[in-house]
Design a protein around this motif. Structure first.
Motif, PDB file in Angstrom:
ATOM      1  N   ASP A 106       0.824  -1.209   0.000  1.00  0.00           N
ATOM      2  CA  ASP A 106       0.000   0.000   0.000  1.00  0.00           C
ATOM      3  C   ASP A 106       0.861   1.263   0.000  1.00  0.00           C
ATOM      4  OD1 ASP A 106       0.827   0.501   2.628  1.00  0.00           O
ATOM      5  OD2 ASP A 106      -1.016  -0.271   3.532  1.00  0.00           O
ATOM      6  N   ALA A 107       0.198   2.405   0.055  1.00  0.00           N
ATOM      7  CA  ALA A 107       0.895   3.690  -0.067  1.00  0.00           C
ATOM      8  C   ALA A 107       1.881   3.926   1.075  1.00  0.00           C
ATOM      9  CB  ALA A 107      -0.123   4.827  -0.124  1.00  0.00           C
ATOM     10  N   GLU A 108       1.639   3.290   2.221  1.00  0.00           N
ATOM     11  CA  GLU A 108       2.556   3.426   3.363  1.00  0.00           C
ATOM     12  C   GLU A 108       3.622   2.337   3.370  1.00  0.00           C
ATOM     13  OE1 GLU A 108      -0.925   3.712   3.902  1.00  0.00           O
ATOM     14  OE2 GLU A 108      -0.568   5.866   3.641  1.00  0.00           O
ATOM     15  N   HIS A 109       3.647   1.536   2.301  1.00  0.00           N
ATOM     16  CA  HIS A 109       4.615   0.447   2.142  1.00  0.00           C
ATOM     17  C   HIS A 109       4.394  -0.682   3.141  1.00  0.00           C
ATOM     18  CE1 HIS A 109       7.658   3.123  -0.231  1.00  0.00           C
ATOM     19  NE2 HIS A 109       6.493   2.965  -0.842  1.00  0.00           N
ATOM     20  N   ASN A 110       3.114  -0.875   3.529  1.00  0.00           N
ATOM     21  CA  ASN A 110       2.746  -2.072   4.268  1.00  0.00           C
ATOM     22  C   ASN A 110       2.428  -3.163   3.248  1.00  0.00           C
ATOM     23  OD1 ASN A 110       2.673  -0.595   6.822  1.00  0.00           O
ATOM     24  ND2 ASN A 110       0.763   0.288   6.039  1.00  0.00           N
ATOM     25  N   ILE A 125       1.828  -6.983   6.842  1.00  0.00           N
ATOM     26  CA  ILE A 125       3.191  -6.807   7.353  1.00  0.00           C
ATOM     27  C   ILE A 125       3.452  -5.310   7.382  1.00  0.00           C
ATOM     28  CG2 ILE A 125       5.641  -7.282   7.021  1.00  0.00           C
ATOM     29  CD1 ILE A 125       4.904  -9.722   5.387  1.00  0.00           C
ATOM     30  N   PRO A 126       3.413  -4.681   8.562  1.00  0.00           N
ATOM     31  CA  PRO A 126       3.696  -3.240   8.630  1.00  0.00           C
ATOM     32  C   PRO A 126       5.063  -2.924   8.037  1.00  0.00           C
ATOM     33  CG  PRO A 126       2.836  -4.055  10.724  1.00  0.00           C
ATOM     34  CD  PRO A 126       3.125  -5.255   9.885  1.00  0.00           C
ATOM     35  N   ARG A 127       5.188  -1.763   7.435  1.00  0.00           N
ATOM     36  CA  ARG A 127       6.433  -1.385   6.749  1.00  0.00           C
ATOM     37  C   ARG A 127       7.659  -1.667   7.583  1.00  0.00           C
ATOM     38  NH1 ARG A 127       9.758   2.657   7.565  1.00  0.00           N
ATOM     39  NH2 ARG A 127      11.197   3.289   5.889  1.00  0.00           N
ATOM     40  N   GLU A 128       7.649  -1.264   8.870  1.00  0.00           N
ATOM     41  CA  GLU A 128       8.840  -1.424   9.694  1.00  0.00           C
ATOM     42  C   GLU A 128       9.137  -2.886  10.027  1.00  0.00           C
ATOM     43  OE1 GLU A 128       5.362  -0.406  12.454  1.00  0.00           O
ATOM     44  OE2 GLU A 128       6.143   0.208  10.484  1.00  0.00           O
ATOM     45  N   GLU A 129       8.163  -3.763   9.760  1.00  0.00           N
ATOM     46  CA  GLU A 129       8.364  -5.199   9.981  1.00  0.00           C
ATOM     47  C   GLU A 129       8.686  -5.925   8.674  1.00  0.00           C
ATOM     48  OE1 GLU A 129       8.208  -6.824  12.867  1.00  0.00           O
ATOM     49  OE2 GLU A 129       7.430  -5.259  14.192  1.00  0.00           O
ATOM     50  N   GLY A 130       8.896  -5.143   7.599  1.00  0.00           N
ATOM     51  CA  GLY A 130       9.045  -5.742   6.277  1.00  0.00           C
ATOM     52  C   GLY A 130      10.372  -6.415   6.022  1.00  0.00           C
ATOM     53  N   ALA A 131      11.408  -6.036   6.748  1.00  0.00           N
ATOM     54  CA  ALA A 131      12.726  -6.649   6.578  1.00  0.00           C
ATOM     55  C   ALA A 131      13.653  -6.097   7.648  1.00  0.00           C
ATOM     56  CB  ALA A 131      13.307  -6.350   5.192  1.00  0.00           C
ATOM     57  N   ILE A 132      14.661  -6.870   8.011  1.00  0.00           N
ATOM     58  CA  ILE A 132      15.682  -6.361   8.930  1.00  0.00           C
ATOM     59  C   ILE A 132      16.331  -5.126   8.299  1.00  0.00           C
ATOM     60  CG2 ILE A 132      17.954  -6.839   9.917  1.00  0.00           C
ATOM     61  CD1 ILE A 132      17.150  -9.740  10.236  1.00  0.00           C
ATOM     62  N   GLY A 168      16.459   2.198   8.900  1.00  0.00           N
ATOM     63  CA  GLY A 168      16.790   2.983   7.725  1.00  0.00           C
ATOM     64  C   GLY A 168      18.045   2.521   7.014  1.00  0.00           C
ATOM     65  N   THR A 169      18.586   1.361   7.405  1.00  0.00           N
ATOM     66  CA  THR A 169      19.795   0.846   6.753  1.00  0.00           C
ATOM     67  C   THR A 169      19.461   0.019   5.515  1.00  0.00           C
ATOM     68  OG1 THR A 169      19.785  -1.084   8.235  1.00  0.00           O
ATOM     69  CG2 THR A 169      21.102   0.827   8.894  1.00  0.00           C
ATOM     70  N   VAL A 170      18.189  -0.322   5.336  1.00  0.00           N
ATOM     71  CA  VAL A 170      17.713  -1.051   4.156  1.00  0.00           C
ATOM     72  C   VAL A 170      16.620  -0.224   3.499  1.00  0.00           C
ATOM     73  CG1 VAL A 170      16.475  -3.109   3.367  1.00  0.00           C
ATOM     74  CG2 VAL A 170      18.320  -3.332   5.034  1.00  0.00           C
ATOM     75  N   ARG A 171      16.668  -0.120   2.176  1.00  0.00           N
ATOM     76  CA  ARG A 171      15.698   0.694   1.454  1.00  0.00           C
ATOM     77  C   ARG A 171      14.356  -0.027   1.313  1.00  0.00           C
ATOM     78  NH1 ARG A 171      18.132   2.293  -4.092  1.00  0.00           N
ATOM     79  NH2 ARG A 171      18.687   0.078  -4.054  1.00  0.00           N
ATOM     80  N   ASP A 172      13.302   0.761   1.094  1.00  0.00           N
ATOM     81  CA  ASP A 172      11.951   0.204   1.004  1.00  0.00           C
ATOM     82  C   ASP A 172      11.762  -0.719  -0.200  1.00  0.00           C
ATOM     83  OD1 ASP A 172      11.509   1.780   3.195  1.00  0.00           O
ATOM     84  OD2 ASP A 172       9.596   2.567   2.490  1.00  0.00           O
TER      85      ASP A 172
END
Length: 307
Positions: free
Chosen positions: A44-48, A60-67, A72-76
Motif C-alpha cells: 500500500d501507499a505506506e509500504h505495508n 506486514i507493517p512497513r517497519e516489519e518488512g525486513a531487517i 533505515g539501513t535497508v531501502r523500502d
C-alpha cells in the motif's frame, strides 16, 4: 519466487487452507511462533505489505518488512519488490479493521531475525549451504540464504572459467549450493567454483581424440580459450572469425595434467544463446577448509583456503 528457508516452513496454499480449519491453523502457528510463507499481493501507499492468507488478509507493517527497514539501513525496495511473490513471516497478532473484518498482523523482520539467530549466525567460512538466486548484476549474483536475507557471490567466484555476466550460469529462482567465502561486519560473501570440481575431476570426463562441444570464452593473440565445463577450459590455436560467446565444436589434441593444460582445435563455431542448467556439483560435504584445484604434481598451484 519463494524465499529460501533452511528449516521447515508451512506454505499456505488454497488447497491446505480449504482442507484445514484455517483459523485454527493460523492461531496454532502464532502460538508456536512458526514461520509461514504466503503470497504478498499488494504494497500500500505506506509500504505495508498485504498478504493473502486465504480466509483473511495479513498485514506486514512497513517497519516489519525486513531487517534494517526500521533503522533505515535497508531501502523500502526490499519490501516493494516482494509484491506478487511469496514471503516468509511470523504471525504476531490478530486484529479487527474499521469494517469489523479480522486480519493477521505479520512480521517478516522477526522471521529473518529467527533465521539469523538459529542458522545464519552459526555459519563459518567454508560452510557449504543451500541458496536461491534472487537477482543478477554485472559484478555478481545475489542469493537468498534464508528468509529473504541475501548474500553476494562475486562474478569471479562463480566458476573457474571466466564469464561476462552471471546470467551465463544462473537464472533468477535457481536453487544452488554455495560456500561461505567471508563474513565481515555481518555481511556474508559467497563462492561457488569450489563445488564444481577440480581440474582433474573435470578433465577425467574427456579423452584425447574426442570432438566435443564448448563455449569460446576469450580470444587472445596466441589463441582462444574454450570452456569445456564451468571449471575447465582448453586452449586452441587462433582461427579467423572466432568470437567470444560463440559455441564451438573442438577436437581434443592432448590432455596434460602436469601443466594443467588441454590442447584443442576448433572445428566449427556458431552463435549461442545461454540457457543455464542446474550446476553439477562434485562436493557432497557440508564444509570444506581447502579446495585444491590443480592436479598433484602440477607446476602451478591453484587453491582456495577458507579461514
Amino acid at each position: 519466487m519463494s524465499e529460501y528457508l533452511p528449516e521447515g516452513k508451512l506454505i499456505l496454499t488454497q488447497d491446505n487452507i480449504n482442507t484445514l480449519h484455517s483459523f485454527s491453523l493460523l492461531s496454532d502457528a502464532k502460538k508456536e511462533g512458526k514461520i509461514l510463507e504466503a503470497r504478498a499481493c499488494v504494497c500500500d501507499a505506506e509500504h505495508n505489505l498485504i498478504v493473502d492468507l486465504g480466509i483473511m488478509k495479513g498485514i506486514i507493517p512497513r517497519e516489519e518488512g525486513a531487517i534494517g527497514i526500521r533503522e533505515g539501513t535497508v531501502r523500502d525496495i526490499a519490501v516493494i519488490s516482494r509484491v506478487n511473490r511469496p514471503v516468509c513471516f511470523i504471525i504476531t497478532d490478530f486484529a479487527v479493521d474499521e469494517n469489523g473484518e479480522r486480519f493477521a498482523v505479520l512480521s517478516r523482520e522477526k522471521a529473518q531475525q529467527r533465521c539469523m539467530k538459529n542458522y545464519i549466525s552459526h555459519l563459518v567460512c567454508g560452510d557449504v549451504i543451500d541458496a536461491r538466486i534472487t537477482h543478477l548484476e554485472n559484478f555478481g549474483a545475489f542469493a537468498d540464504i534464508g528468509c529473504g536475507i541475501v548474500a553476494l557471490m562475486p562474478i569471479d567466484t562463480i566458476s573457474v572459467s571466466r564469464i561476462e555476466h552471471p546470467r551465463e550460469r544462473f537464472t533468477v529462482g535457481m536453487d544452488i549450493r554455495a560456500v561461505i567465502k567471508s563474513i565481515e561486519n555481518g555481511r556474508i560473501s559467497l563462492s561457488h567454483k569450489e563445488l564444481l570440481g577440480t581440474w582433474e575431476e573435470n578433465a577425467n570426463s574427456f579423452c584425447a581424440g574426442e570432438t566435443v562441444a564448448g563455449i569460446v570464452r576469450s580470444v587472445e593473440n596466441y589463441g582462444a580459450f574454450v570452456e569445456l565445463a564451468p571449471n575447465l577450459a582448453g586452449l586452441a590455436e587462433s582461427k579467423d572469425g572466432v568470437k567470444a560467446g560463440q559455441q564451438a565444436s573442438v577436437y581434443i589434441k592432448s590432455i596434460i595434467p602436469e601443466k594443467m593444460k588441454i590442447k584443442i582445435i576448433i572445428i566449427d563455431t556458431f552463435d549461442y544463446k545461454y540457457n543455464p542448467q542446474k550446476p553439477k556439483y562434485y562436493c557432497n560435504s557440508n564444509h570444506i577448509d581447502r579446495f585444491l584445484y590443480s592436479p598433484e604434481g602440477c607446476s602451478k598451484l591453484a587453491e582456495t583456503v577458507f579461514n
